[in-house]
Design a protein around this motif. Sequence first.
Motif, PDB file in Angstrom:
ATOM      1  N   LYS A 137       0.835  -1.271   0.045  1.00 32.98           N
ATOM      2  CA  LYS A 137      -0.062   0.052  -0.030  1.00 32.98           C
ATOM      3  C   LYS A 137       0.950   1.211  -0.150  1.00 32.98           C
ATOM      4  N   VAL A 138       0.168   2.391  -0.383  1.00 29.76           N
ATOM      5  CA  VAL A 138       0.871   3.571  -0.389  1.00 29.76           C
ATOM      6  C   VAL A 138       0.176   4.289   1.045  1.00 29.76           C
ATOM      7  N   VAL A 139       1.150   4.967   1.740  1.00 27.95           N
ATOM      8  CA  VAL A 139       0.861   5.443   3.084  1.00 27.95           C
ATOM      9  C   VAL A 139       1.062   6.944   3.206  1.00 27.95           C
ATOM     10  N   ALA A 140       0.122   7.736   3.520  1.00 33.00           N
ATOM     11  CA  ALA A 140       0.411   9.215   3.883  1.00 33.00           C
ATOM     12  C   ALA A 140       0.980   9.536   5.065  1.00 33.00           C
ATOM     13  N   ALA A 148       7.013   9.082   9.620  1.00 37.56           N
ATOM     14  CA  ALA A 148       7.477   8.411   8.184  1.00 37.56           C
ATOM     15  C   ALA A 148       8.605   7.552   8.449  1.00 37.56           C
ATOM     16  N   ALA A 149       9.351   7.516   9.270  1.00 30.90           N
ATOM     17  CA  ALA A 149      10.327   6.568   9.416  1.00 30.90           C
ATOM     18  C   ALA A 149       9.718   5.347   9.747  1.00 30.90           C
ATOM     19  N   GLU A 150       8.944   5.319  10.844  1.00 32.40           N
ATOM     20  CA  GLU A 150       8.310   4.181  11.266  1.00 32.40           C
ATOM     21  C   GLU A 150       7.654   3.180  10.202  1.00 32.40           C
ATOM     22  N   VAL A 151       7.010   4.038   9.302  1.00 32.91           N
ATOM     23  CA  VAL A 151       6.321   3.289   8.347  1.00 32.91           C
ATOM     24  C   VAL A 151       7.003   2.931   7.161  1.00 32.91           C
ATOM     25  N   ARG A 153       9.691   1.303   7.902  1.00 33.15           N
ATOM     26  CA  ARG A 153      10.450   0.123   8.496  1.00 33.15           C
ATOM     27  C   ARG A 153       9.469  -0.975   8.274  1.00 33.15           C
ATOM     28  N   LEU A 154       8.053  -0.630   8.160  1.00 29.36           N
ATOM     29  CA  LEU A 154       7.232  -1.798   8.067  1.00 29.36           C
ATOM     30  C   LEU A 154       7.419  -2.864   6.815  1.00 29.36           C
ATOM     31  N   PRO A 155       7.361  -4.167   6.969  1.00 28.24           N
ATOM     32  CA  PRO A 155       7.405  -4.975   5.954  1.00 28.24           C
ATOM     33  C   PRO A 155       6.368  -4.813   4.724  1.00 28.24           C
ATOM     34  N   GLY A 156       6.922  -4.514   3.348  1.00 30.89           N
ATOM     35  CA  GLY A 156       6.174  -4.750   2.399  1.00 30.89           C
ATOM     36  C   GLY A 156       5.381  -3.264   1.998  1.00 30.89           C
ATOM     37  N   VAL A 157       5.475  -2.347   2.385  1.00 28.89           N
ATOM     38  CA  VAL A 157       4.689  -1.159   2.217  1.00 28.89           C
ATOM     39  C   VAL A 157       5.451  -0.517   1.070  1.00 28.89           C
ATOM     40  N   ARG A 158       4.447  -0.211   0.264  1.00 28.96           N
ATOM     41  CA  ARG A 158       4.913   0.108  -1.365  1.00 28.96           C
ATOM     42  C   ARG A 158       5.508   1.519  -1.488  1.00 28.96           C
ATOM     43  N   ALA A 159       5.118   2.354  -0.851  1.00 30.21           N
ATOM     44  CA  ALA A 159       5.467   3.671  -0.606  1.00 30.21           C
ATOM     45  C   ALA A 159       5.139   4.506   0.502  1.00 30.21           C
ATOM     46  N   VAL A 160       5.783   5.516   0.985  1.00 25.26           N
ATOM     47  CA  VAL A 160       5.402   6.445   1.787  1.00 25.26           C
ATOM     48  C   VAL A 160       5.397   7.854   1.126  1.00 25.26           C
ATOM     49  N   ALA A 169      -2.322  15.494   3.848  1.00 28.33           N
ATOM     50  CA  ALA A 169      -2.371  13.764   4.070  1.00 28.33           C
ATOM     51  C   ALA A 169      -3.710  13.122   3.871  1.00 28.33           C
ATOM     52  N   ARG A 170      -4.539  13.810   5.007  1.00 30.72           N
ATOM     53  CA  ARG A 170      -6.026  13.502   4.817  1.00 30.72           C
ATOM     54  C   ARG A 170      -6.743  13.608   3.565  1.00 30.72           C
ATOM     55  N   SER A 171      -6.497  14.723   2.866  1.00 31.45           N
ATOM     56  CA  SER A 171      -6.932  14.940   1.449  1.00 31.45           C
ATOM     57  C   SER A 171      -6.529  14.059   0.428  1.00 31.45           C
ATOM     58  N   ALA A 172      -5.158  13.651   0.661  1.00 33.63           N
ATOM     59  CA  ALA A 172      -4.833  12.627  -0.420  1.00 33.63           C
ATOM     60  C   ALA A 172      -5.556  11.259  -0.029  1.00 33.63           C
ATOM     61  N   LEU A 173      -5.909  10.992   1.099  1.00 35.65           N
ATOM     62  CA  LEU A 173      -6.410   9.836   1.456  1.00 35.65           C
ATOM     63  C   LEU A 173      -8.028   9.706   0.923  1.00 35.65           C
ATOM     64  N   VAL A 174      -8.605  11.217   1.292  1.00 36.84           N
ATOM     65  CA  VAL A 174     -10.092  10.969   0.624  1.00 36.84           C
ATOM     66  C   VAL A 174     -10.063  11.011  -0.674  1.00 36.84           C
ATOM     67  N   SER A 175      -9.148  11.688  -1.247  1.00 34.00           N
ATOM     68  CA  SER A 175      -9.237  11.541  -2.973  1.00 34.00           C
ATOM     69  C   SER A 175      -8.566  10.345  -3.580  1.00 34.00           C
ATOM     70  N   LYS A 176      -8.212   9.248  -2.699  1.00 32.76           N
ATOM     71  CA  LYS A 176      -7.556   8.239  -3.257  1.00 32.76           C
ATOM     72  C   LYS A 176      -6.379   8.113  -3.547  1.00 32.76           C
ATOM     73  N   ARG A 177      -5.498   9.106  -3.365  1.00 35.65           N
ATOM     74  CA  ARG A 177      -4.161   9.349  -3.906  1.00 35.65           C
ATOM     75  C   ARG A 177      -3.140   8.169  -3.335  1.00 35.65           C
ATOM     76  N   VAL A 178      -3.629   7.932  -1.956  1.00 33.99           N
ATOM     77  CA  VAL A 178      -2.952   6.953  -1.124  1.00 33.99           C
ATOM     78  C   VAL A 178      -3.914   6.182  -0.557  1.00 33.99           C
ATOM     79  N   ASP A 179      -3.368   4.926   0.071  1.00 38.66           N
ATOM     80  CA  ASP A 179      -4.264   3.996   0.448  1.00 38.66           C
ATOM     81  C   ASP A 179      -4.670   4.238   1.966  1.00 38.66           C
TER      82      ASP A 179
END
Length: 257
Positions: A137-140, A148-151, A153-160, A169-179
């Motif tokens: 997943k893409v995480v904002a 930012a650093a903690e995410v 480190r999570l295994p398999g995260v596609r992008a931060v 960041a919330r707006s990006a979530l609502v507009s589905k630019r991030v998961d």
Amino acid sequence: MKFLPIVTFAVALCVAASAAQARPLEAVRQDGTLRIATEGHYAPFNFFQGKQLTGFEVEIAELVAQKMGLKPEWKTLSFDALLTGLQQDRWDVAIASHAITAERAKAVTFAAPHYCSGGTIVSMAPKLRRASDLAGKVVAVQTGTTYAAEVQRLPGVRAVKNFPSDTDARSALVSKRVDAMVTDRFIAKELLRKSPQAGFHMGEMVTVERIAAAMALGNTGLADAWSQALQAVMADGSYAKVAQKYFQEDIRCPAGR
């Protein structure tokens, strides 16, 4: 909550320190005014209602200043300038949900924590609840935060993806630019409370952090005086009253944290 994940951060602050000397406790007491800096755009911790600066951290800081016999003088500016300004003697205290980290402790002196929290998953999909669910997943996150650093480190995260503010960041979530996004637990609770029909879902915490006010590196006299006043605010019931107002629960750190 927030952290500048830059190796040169402590070095930059130390260089700035050579240009100015932080005010010690004695000088602050003689002046009678405590200069406090915050972000002002991080509800419910520090934000503006119209032209009035308010929030949990603002009210707690004002109670602490009162216990110290000082008048608070507030300054608001971008988050990433707050800690640097301490060493430039632009203010005495920075309080803006800064997590205590080993890297930061090389650059500033922290007072006792005024609350504990952690980075929490927020998504538009109920199935994204655990850290393992963020794989692929893409995480904002907000720029400059520990998240930012903690995410990363999570295994398999596609992008931060970093955004200037939590709102962006919330707006990006609502507009589905991030998961999903990772933000403070109490920010997430407030978001769901204020926007129950928006489709937000709150998942688990991926970090646990102690949050404290910061003073210039080595200014232990001021930090100790702040910590003692904070303890008095916690002991007399006023801390619990403010926490109840904003969170409907006492958010101080458990014993031993």
